[in-house]
Design a protein around this motif. Structure first.
Motif, short mmCIF file in Angstrom:
data_model
loop_
_atom_site.label_atom_id
_atom_site.label_comp_id
_atom_site.label_asym_id
_atom_site.label_seq_id
_atom_site.Cartn_x
_atom_site.Cartn_y
_atom_site.Cartn_z
N GLN A 93 3.43 -1.75 -6.90
CA GLN A 93 2.29 -0.95 -7.32
C GLN A 93 2.60 -0.28 -8.66
O GLN A 93 3.72 0.22 -8.85
N THR A 94 1.63 -0.30 -9.54
CA THR A 94 1.79 0.29 -10.86
C THR A 94 0.64 1.23 -11.14
O THR A 94 -0.53 0.92 -10.84
N ILE A 95 0.96 2.38 -11.70
CA ILE A 95 -0.08 3.32 -12.16
C ILE A 95 -0.32 3.02 -13.63
O ILE A 95 0.55 3.24 -14.48
N TYR A 96 -1.48 2.49 -13.93
CA TYR A 96 -1.79 2.05 -15.28
C TYR A 96 -2.51 3.17 -16.05
O TYR A 96 -3.49 3.74 -15.57
N ARG A 97 -2.03 3.43 -17.26
CA ARG A 97 -2.70 4.41 -18.11
C ARG A 97 -4.11 3.96 -18.45
O ARG A 97 -5.03 4.77 -18.58
N SER A 98 -4.30 2.64 -18.60
CA SER A 98 -5.63 2.13 -18.94
C SER A 98 -6.65 2.43 -17.85
O SER A 98 -7.82 2.70 -18.14
N LYS A 99 -6.21 2.40 -16.59
CA LYS A 99 -7.15 2.69 -15.51
C LYS A 99 -7.45 4.18 -15.42
O LYS A 99 -8.57 4.57 -15.07
N VAL A 100 -6.46 5.00 -15.73
CA VAL A 100 -6.73 6.44 -15.80
C VAL A 100 -7.71 6.72 -16.94
O VAL A 100 -8.66 7.51 -16.80
N LEU A 101 -7.48 6.06 -18.09
CA LEU A 101 -8.40 6.21 -19.23
C LEU A 101 -9.81 5.77 -18.85
O LEU A 101 -10.80 6.41 -19.24
N SER A 102 -9.90 4.69 -18.07
CA SER A 102 -11.22 4.21 -17.64
C SER A 102 -11.95 5.26 -16.82
O SER A 102 -13.16 5.47 -16.98
N GLN A 103 -11.22 5.95 -15.92
CA GLN A 103 -11.84 7.01 -15.12
C GLN A 103 -12.35 8.15 -16.00
O GLN A 103 -13.40 8.73 -15.76
N ILE A 104 -11.58 8.45 -17.04
CA ILE A 104 -12.00 9.52 -17.97
C ILE A 104 -13.25 9.11 -18.72
O ILE A 104 -14.23 9.87 -18.81
N MET A 105 -13.24 7.90 -19.27
CA MET A 105 -14.34 7.45 -20.13
C MET A 105 -15.63 7.24 -19.33
O MET A 105 -16.73 7.34 -19.90
N MET A 106 -15.53 6.94 -18.06
CA MET A 106 -16.74 6.73 -17.25
C MET A 106 -17.39 8.03 -16.80
O MET A 106 -18.47 8.02 -16.23
N THR A 107 -16.71 9.14 -17.06
CA THR A 107 -17.26 10.44 -16.67
C THR A 107 -18.38 10.84 -17.63
O THR A 107 -18.21 10.78 -18.85
N GLU A 108 -19.50 11.23 -17.09
CA GLU A 108 -20.65 11.61 -17.90
C GLU A 108 -20.31 12.80 -18.79
O GLU A 108 -19.76 13.80 -18.32
N GLY A 109 -20.61 12.68 -20.07
CA GLY A 109 -20.33 13.74 -21.02
C GLY A 109 -19.14 13.46 -21.91
O GLY A 109 -18.96 14.11 -22.94
N VAL A 110 -18.29 12.49 -21.54
CA VAL A 110 -17.12 12.15 -22.34
C VAL A 110 -17.52 11.11 -23.38
O VAL A 110 -18.09 10.07 -23.04
N VAL A 111 -17.21 11.39 -24.65
CA VAL A 111 -17.54 10.45 -25.72
C VAL A 111 -16.30 9.72 -26.23
O VAL A 111 -16.40 8.63 -26.80
N ASN A 112 -15.13 10.30 -26.03
CA ASN A 112 -13.90 9.65 -26.47
C ASN A 112 -12.70 10.33 -25.81
O ASN A 112 -12.79 11.48 -25.36
#
Length: 382
Positions: free
Chosen positions: A329-348
């Motif tokens: 199992q790997t914790i990917y930074r890209s998947k954490v970033l995806s969770q951030i970017m999919m949050t309403e109100g986040v532009v970058n």
């Protein structure tokens, strides 16, 4: 035509379908308008035939595991030698004190207690330990009682009691298994048969213990005949010491290790442990648009990341997809970033750091350590 297409064809045979079919066979010189004698005579028959078509479609759906539901799916499970997981009761540990803060010795098995709140949870004492703490179970089934810690009030009268408190969730409960989860179990390919103490056999043993949420098996971890089981509870968190002890005694009792008095085969010495928690702190710079409150957006980001970590814990028992052996199992930074970017109100957002590093985290799974990820501090600048 496959079963889905057959069921769909029956579903299409509705009232209008049957009425039109019958009216097409009525001579054109006879009045067929709604309210006419012919129409009123045929409409009830069309209604009955439409219901029969719907029944046929349901029979097709309930015949196969992929589409069966409820009791029909339970019958299919029985044909496969299994059954729906039932809801269980939360098991807790509590202390009982007198007015001087000392444990009292007159709490009995069967005594009742209740949590504080508008909708109290009722508990029954199942055992009194040597240190005068008690082991209780929630009377209700399911996960509602999994999160309650704190004071409980006596339902059974006890003049010596001044304070009672639940101090530990020993074994969280689970809810009744859903149709989707049961269906997934039934359809999952069984590449190996549970037999004679192989890995699949030990996983099957753990599945029979309702307090265990998931487990990993490490064969020959400390020499020939040794097996290591790493288990989590129904909250997918490390099993408590009491749960570890219970599972050990069910599979390979401590006082007769290797003698086959538990579920484990003769000569198998089984060690049961909880995984090692790996706390992951996350930091990132986030740009939020001017239409949303900063604190609200940050709170939603943390919730989204926590959901990702919960998914990680749900797949914690997955076998390495490349080798087909061991766990990975790997914790990917890209998947954490995806969770951030999919949050309403986040532009970058910047690529998150995990434990102050710019690298993904590969969890350790070996004979000594089995890591379970949990979310630590989330720092969001910007």
């Amino acid at each position: 035509m496959n079963p889905d297409e057959l069921a769909a064809s029956y579903m299409a045979e509705d009232f209008d379908y049957w009425l039109s079919l019958m009216l097409d066979n009525v001579p054109d010189d006879i009045d067929q308008r709604e309210g006419s004698i012919v129409y009123d005579a045929l409409a009830p028959a069309a209604m009955v035939m439409a219901q029969q078509s719907l029944d046929r479609a349901n029979i097709i759906k309930q015949t196969y595991i992929k589409t069966a539901q409820g009791a029909f799916l339970d019958y299919r499970a029985a044909e496969h030698g299994t059954a729906r997981y039932v809801a269980t009761q939360t098991e807790v540990k509590a202390k009982f004190l007198d007015s001087d803060g000392n444990p009292i010795n007159n709490v009995q098995m069967g005594d009742k207690f209740a949590s504080i709140g508008e909708t109290p949870i009722f508990y029954t004492v199942q055992k009194i330990n040597d240190d005068l703490t008690g082991e209780l179970t929630a009377d209700e089934l399911g996960t509602n009682a999994n999160s309650y810690l704190g004071q409980v009030l006596p339902v059974t009268s006890n003049d010596s009691l001044n304070w009672a408190e639940i101090t530990e969730i020993v074994a969280p409960a689970r809810d009744e298994e859903t149709d989707d989860h049961l269906r997934d179990r039934l359809l999952r390919a069984n590449d190996w048969i549970a037999y004679g103490g192989n890995i699949t056999d030990y996983l099957a043993m753990l599945n029979k213990i309702s307090e265990v949420g998931a487990g990993q098996v490490y064969p020959v971890w400390n020499g020939a005949g040794t097996v290591k089981l790493v288990i989590v509870d129904n909250n997918l968190m490390p099993a408590s010491a009491d749960l570890v002890k219970k599972v050990k005694n069910i599979i390979d009792p401590v006082d007769s290790e290797g003698n086959g008095y538990g579920l484990a085969p003769i000569d198998h010495q089984v060690t049961v442990v909880a995984p090692t928690l790996l706390t992951v702190n996350i930091s990132a710079t986030v740009n939020i648009d001017g239409n949303h409150g900063v604190d609200i957006v940050k709170s939603k980001i943390k919730m989204a990341i926590e959901a990702y970590f919960k998914l990680l814990r749900q797949t914690w028992k997955s076998v390495n997809p490349i080798t087909g052996r061991g766990y990975s199992q790997t914790i990917y930074r890209s998947k954490v970033l995806s969770q951030i970017m999919m949050t309403e109100g986040v532009v970058n957002s910047s690529v998150p750091k995990l434990n102050e590093t710019d690298q993904d985290i590969v969890l350790t799974f070996d004979n000594q350590t089995s890591q379970l990820p949990i979310l630590g501090e989330v720092v969001l600048d910007g």
